[in-house]
Design a protein around this motif. Sequence first.
Motif, PDB file in Angstrom:
ATOM      1  N   ALA A  51       0.835  -1.200   0.000  1.00  0.00           N
ATOM      2  CA  ALA A  51       0.000   0.000   0.000  1.00  0.00           C
ATOM      3  C   ALA A  51       0.868   1.247   0.000  1.00  0.00           C
ATOM      4  O   ALA A  51       1.957   1.272   0.578  1.00  0.00           O
ATOM      5  N   ILE A  52       0.402   2.286  -0.680  1.00  0.00           N
ATOM      6  CA  ILE A  52       1.042   3.597  -0.652  1.00  0.00           C
ATOM      7  C   ILE A  52      -0.049   4.644  -0.443  1.00  0.00           C
ATOM      8  O   ILE A  52      -1.224   4.389  -0.717  1.00  0.00           O
ATOM      9  N   PRO A  53       0.304   5.827   0.043  1.00  0.00           N
ATOM     10  CA  PRO A  53      -0.717   6.859   0.267  1.00  0.00           C
ATOM     11  C   PRO A  53      -1.335   7.315  -1.061  1.00  0.00           C
ATOM     12  O   PRO A  53      -0.638   7.448  -2.066  1.00  0.00           O
ATOM     13  N   ILE A  54      -2.621   7.566  -1.036  1.00  0.00           N
ATOM     14  CA  ILE A  54      -3.325   8.037  -2.223  1.00  0.00           C
ATOM     15  C   ILE A  54      -3.840   9.452  -1.975  1.00  0.00           C
ATOM     16  O   ILE A  54      -4.578   9.682  -1.010  1.00  0.00           O
ATOM     17  N   PRO A  55      -3.459  10.412  -2.811  1.00  0.00           N
ATOM     18  CA  PRO A  55      -4.020  11.764  -2.676  1.00  0.00           C
ATOM     19  C   PRO A  55      -5.515  11.745  -2.985  1.00  0.00           C
ATOM     20  O   PRO A  55      -5.937  11.187  -4.004  1.00  0.00           O
ATOM     21  N   LEU A  56      -6.308  12.347  -2.113  1.00  0.00           N
ATOM     22  CA  LEU A  56      -7.757  12.333  -2.279  1.00  0.00           C
ATOM     23  C   LEU A  56      -8.311  13.688  -2.691  1.00  0.00           C
ATOM     24  O   LEU A  56      -9.321  13.766  -3.390  1.00  0.00           O
ATOM     25  N   ALA A  57      -7.663  14.742  -2.242  1.00  0.00           N
ATOM     26  CA  ALA A  57      -8.155  16.092  -2.548  1.00  0.00           C
ATOM     27  C   ALA A  57      -7.034  17.079  -2.263  1.00  0.00           C
ATOM     28  O   ALA A  57      -6.046  16.756  -1.591  1.00  0.00           O
ATOM     29  N   SER A  58      -7.190  18.280  -2.781  1.00  0.00           N
ATOM     30  CA  SER A  58      -6.211  19.338  -2.526  1.00  0.00           C
ATOM     31  C   SER A  58      -6.925  20.590  -2.055  1.00  0.00           C
ATOM     32  O   SER A  58      -8.107  20.806  -2.351  1.00  0.00           O
ATOM     33  N   GLY A  59      -6.191  21.405  -1.315  1.00  0.00           N
ATOM     34  CA  GLY A  59      -6.741  22.646  -0.809  1.00  0.00           C
ATOM     35  C   GLY A  59      -5.917  23.832  -1.259  1.00  0.00           C
ATOM     36  O   GLY A  59      -4.722  23.704  -1.549  1.00  0.00           O
ATOM     37  N   ALA A  60      -6.543  24.990  -1.324  1.00  0.00           N
ATOM     38  CA  ALA A  60      -5.881  26.199  -1.804  1.00  0.00           C
ATOM     39  C   ALA A  60      -5.332  27.016  -0.646  1.00  0.00           C
ATOM     40  O   ALA A  60      -5.776  26.881   0.498  1.00  0.00           O
ATOM     41  N   PRO A  61      -4.348  27.887  -0.929  1.00  0.00           N
ATOM     42  CA  PRO A  61      -3.852  28.796   0.115  1.00  0.00           C
ATOM     43  C   PRO A  61      -4.989  29.678   0.644  1.00  0.00           C
ATOM     44  O   PRO A  61      -5.942  29.978  -0.071  1.00  0.00           O
ATOM     45  N   GLY A  62      -4.857  30.080   1.873  1.00  0.00           N
ATOM     46  CA  GLY A  62      -5.868  30.966   2.438  1.00  0.00           C
ATOM     47  C   GLY A  62      -5.703  31.127   3.934  1.00  0.00           C
ATOM     48  O   GLY A  62      -4.968  30.363   4.573  1.00  0.00           O
ATOM     49  N   GLU A  63      -6.370  32.122   4.503  1.00  0.00           N
ATOM     50  CA  GLU A  63      -6.331  32.384   5.945  1.00  0.00           C
ATOM     51  C   GLU A  63      -4.903  32.532   6.450  1.00  0.00           C
ATOM     52  O   GLU A  63      -4.550  32.075   7.538  1.00  0.00           O
ATOM     53  N   GLY A  64      -4.054  33.177   5.624  1.00  0.00           N
ATOM     54  CA  GLY A  64      -2.680  33.401   6.027  1.00  0.00           C
ATOM     55  C   GLY A  64      -1.723  32.277   5.695  1.00  0.00           C
ATOM     56  O   GLY A  64      -0.507  32.413   5.878  1.00  0.00           O
ATOM     57  N   TYR A  65      -2.242  31.148   5.205  1.00  0.00           N
ATOM     58  CA  TYR A  65      -1.383  30.022   4.824  1.00  0.00           C
ATOM     59  C   TYR A  65      -1.057  30.150   3.340  1.00  0.00           C
ATOM     60  O   TYR A  65      -1.954  30.355   2.517  1.00  0.00           O
ATOM     61  N   LEU A  66       0.232  29.962   2.967  1.00  0.00           N
ATOM     62  CA  LEU A  66       0.707  30.366   1.648  1.00  0.00           C
ATOM     63  C   LEU A  66       0.685  29.277   0.581  1.00  0.00           C
ATOM     64  O   LEU A  66       0.821  29.580  -0.603  1.00  0.00           O
ATOM     65  N   PHE A  67       0.528  28.015   0.975  1.00  0.00           N
ATOM     66  CA  PHE A  67       0.741  26.933   0.013  1.00  0.00           C
ATOM     67  C   PHE A  67      -0.518  26.108  -0.220  1.00  0.00           C
ATOM     68  O   PHE A  67      -1.431  26.080   0.605  1.00  0.00           O
ATOM     69  N   GLU A  68      -0.524  25.398  -1.342  1.00  0.00           N
ATOM     70  CA  GLU A  68      -1.535  24.379  -1.539  1.00  0.00           C
ATOM     71  C   GLU A  68      -1.285  23.249  -0.542  1.00  0.00           C
ATOM     72  O   GLU A  68      -0.140  22.982  -0.169  1.00  0.00           O
ATOM     73  N   TRP A  69      -2.343  22.578  -0.121  1.00  0.00           N
ATOM     74  CA  TRP A  69      -2.199  21.466   0.802  1.00  0.00           C
ATOM     75  C   TRP A  69      -3.004  20.290   0.259  1.00  0.00           C
ATOM     76  O   TRP A  69      -3.660  20.398  -0.777  1.00  0.00           O
ATOM     77  N   ALA A  70      -2.912  19.153   0.911  1.00  0.00           N
ATOM     78  CA  ALA A  70      -3.524  17.964   0.331  1.00  0.00           C
ATOM     79  C   ALA A  70      -4.115  17.054   1.402  1.00  0.00           C
ATOM     80  O   ALA A  70      -3.672  17.033   2.555  1.00  0.00           O
ATOM     81  N   VAL A  71      -5.128  16.307   0.996  1.00  0.00           N
ATOM     82  CA  VAL A  71      -5.745  15.262   1.809  1.00  0.00           C
ATOM     83  C   VAL A  71      -5.322  13.913   1.229  1.00  0.00           C
ATOM     84  O   VAL A  71      -5.445  13.688   0.022  1.00  0.00           O
ATOM     85  N   TYR A  72      -4.807  13.041   2.087  1.00  0.00           N
ATOM     86  CA  TYR A  72      -4.344  11.719   1.661  1.00  0.00           C
ATOM     87  C   TYR A  72      -5.093  10.634   2.429  1.00  0.00           C
ATOM     88  O   TYR A  72      -5.609  10.872   3.523  1.00  0.00           O
ATOM     89  N   SER A  73      -5.088   9.448   1.878  1.00  0.00           N
ATOM     90  CA  SER A  73      -5.578   8.294   2.623  1.00  0.00           C
ATOM     91  C   SER A  73      -4.630   8.001   3.788  1.00  0.00           C
ATOM     92  O   SER A  73      -3.418   8.188   3.670  1.00  0.00           O
ATOM     93  N   TRP A  74      -5.186   7.577   4.896  1.00  0.00           N
ATOM     94  CA  TRP A  74      -4.379   7.182   6.052  1.00  0.00           C
ATOM     95  C   TRP A  74      -4.086   5.692   5.962  1.00  0.00           C
ATOM     96  O   TRP A  74      -4.989   4.883   5.726  1.00  0.00           O
ATOM     97  N   LEU A  75      -2.833   5.314   6.148  1.00  0.00           N
ATOM     98  CA  LEU A  75      -2.456   3.910   6.093  1.00  0.00           C
ATOM     99  C   LEU A  75      -2.173   3.410   7.501  1.00  0.00           C
ATOM    100  O   LEU A  75      -1.360   3.991   8.219  1.00  0.00           O
ATOM    101  N   PRO A  76      -2.820   2.331   7.922  1.00  0.00           N
ATOM    102  CA  PRO A  76      -2.564   1.789   9.260  1.00  0.00           C
ATOM    103  C   PRO A  76      -1.189   1.134   9.337  1.00  0.00           C
ATOM    104  O   PRO A  76      -0.592   0.771   8.316  1.00  0.00           O
TER     105      PRO A  76
END
Length: 253
Positions: A51-76
Amino acid sequence: MELFLPSGTDNQLYRLGNDKVLRFPRSTGTNQTLKKEREWLPRLAPQLPLAIPIPLASGAPGEGYLFEWAVYSWLPGENLVDTPVRDKNQLALDMAQFITALQRISPQGGPLPAEHNFFRGVPLQQRDAATRKAIEALGPQIDVNAVNALWEAALLAPRWSGPPVWIHGDLDARNLLAQNGRLSAVIDFGGLGVGDPACDMMVAWKILPADARQIFKKALAVDEATWVRAQGWVLSQALMILSYYTMETNALL
């Protein structure tokens, strides 16, 4: 949502529920690695035995945060630092199987080594100046003659003459997960790229004892030149880490 500790070197991690993790880059460079992962990990995952992490979604900069961010699957699982795998021979075989599968995936269009993956997979000669600087900085703390001999031998090994292959770029105990005493997942693909396979062979010295290391080498059918370059890679990285953390010098890790 809760802060996950220890946080990554390049990303701040937040656990979201039971099956997701948020990754917030700490720098512009890390921002680029997340973009790369979002493009390639979903393509690689179906062709890998672990298993490897899978990107599920991405987020845009905002509220003082400068970079794009991402949501990944959690691996046990637990990383191999916290939960070492007892059967090192099986670990060697599982690791070799993963690397073999990764290398068999077509490298067409894959990113060549550069800043995005910390230059993992470049010809070893490109690390010469930084490695020698680390040797000089460490001085009497190491056996300089022995280290120089190993480094010179690695530089003299024939370069990789085949096509570039996919490499993880940072296979070590922190980025390998186990469940029920068996290797189950590989995480943190910031070093992902296509280049010299010797870079990923470093894992043999990072997680395996000598006898299991030979099982790993045989299972991968590693040629001698690649094995020697791999020794150079792990030596170079160790020297730079020691130099960075003990001599307060900046180095390419």
